[in-house]
Write an enzyme that holds these catalytic residues in place. Sequence first.
Site, mmCIF file in Angstrom:
data_model
loop_
_atom_site.group_PDB
_atom_site.id
_atom_site.type_symbol
_atom_site.label_atom_id
_atom_site.label_comp_id
_atom_site.label_asym_id
_atom_site.label_seq_id
_atom_site.Cartn_x
_atom_site.Cartn_y
_atom_site.Cartn_z
ATOM 1 N N MET A 48 -8.673 8.181 9.577
ATOM 2 C CA MET A 48 -9.272 8.764 8.360
ATOM 3 C C MET A 48 -10.332 9.811 8.697
ATOM 4 S SD MET A 48 -9.536 5.250 6.124
ATOM 5 C CE MET A 48 -9.739 4.130 7.494
ATOM 6 N N LYS B 249 -4.185 3.153 -2.562
ATOM 7 C CA LYS B 249 -5.376 3.924 -2.932
ATOM 8 C C LYS B 249 -5.157 5.392 -2.629
ATOM 9 C CE LYS B 249 -8.220 0.004 -1.613
ATOM 10 N NZ LYS B 249 -8.619 -0.387 -2.951
ATOM 11 N N ASP C 144 0.829 -1.207 0.000
ATOM 12 C CA ASP C 144 0.000 0.000 0.000
ATOM 13 C C ASP C 144 0.862 1.254 0.000
ATOM 14 O OD1 ASP C 144 -2.248 -1.496 0.069
ATOM 15 O OD2 ASP C 144 -2.646 -1.236 2.197
#
Length: 263
Positions: A179, A67, A45
């Site tokens: 997040m 991502k 990632d």
Amino acid sequence: MSTNDLTPVFDPGTVWLVGAGPGDPGLLTLHAFNALRQADVIVHDALVDPRILAFAREGAVLEYAGKRGGRTSVAQDSITSRLIALAEEGKRVLRLKGGDPFIFGRGGEEALALAQAGIAFRIVPGVSSGLASLAIHGIPATTRDTNHAVILATGHCAEGQATDWAALARTGAPLILYMAVTNLASIVGELLDGGLSRQTPALIVHAATTEAEAVAEAPLGDLPRLALERAIQSPAIVVVGAIAGFRSGVLDHLLLFRAEAAA
Ligand SMILES: C[S@@+](CC[C@H](N)C(=O)[O-])C[C@H]1O[C@@H](n2cnc3c(N)ncnc32)[C@H](O)[C@@H]1O
């Protein structure tokens, strides 16, 4: 005894789902390090620190499957298909994720897909950024005086889902939010609606244990404004609750991973 004596052999045709920790290579587990030394392909990632990828054995193939970072997002289905295809080719496949693969990391989805495809896999937990961000700044996740529970929550739900922030506020347990920077103002608004005081201790840790680490501390009611003023961006952990106040009592004697983070 070498570290190789302490970890299983990485068999060809298997996948290891491994947590890389929050960034600092010193927070890697020995299992993660040895997986890096044995893997044929490392599917990683964006949040995996380059200093960790540098432990890959010579000749290992690094494949980005993140991502973030302005790069094209790779769909989850194509990541799991890729892991399965590589394992079926007989590769030792290391799926390396930031923090812990099973905490807001989609590790569960990948494990299920591997099981359904009949691929043998191993899970190696990692130090989750939420817990690391607290610990390195002297904040215990629990203390006997303040809380007997702690909540890990995400500020970014899947489409069509929502978190009941007011209900979480009413539990009285401290919140460790992943997040949550983008939606911080609305999350804080809902926590205040749920009964939390504007004076509740709170702080944000950006890029914990990396060169870019930064901390912003303010009472909950002022935190969104401070985050904007300091231009705090993802990746960051937001801590809300009495435990956040612990930092001020230990700061003078705390040896930090990054000296600049004390500001
Ligand atoms: C998709 S989640 C992955 C969480 C990861 N599985 C873990 O256990 O830490 C990504 C979020 O983790 C948090 N994060 C990851 N690394 C971080 C770090 N070094 N410092 C602060 N937050 C971090 C941020 O909230 C970021 O938006």
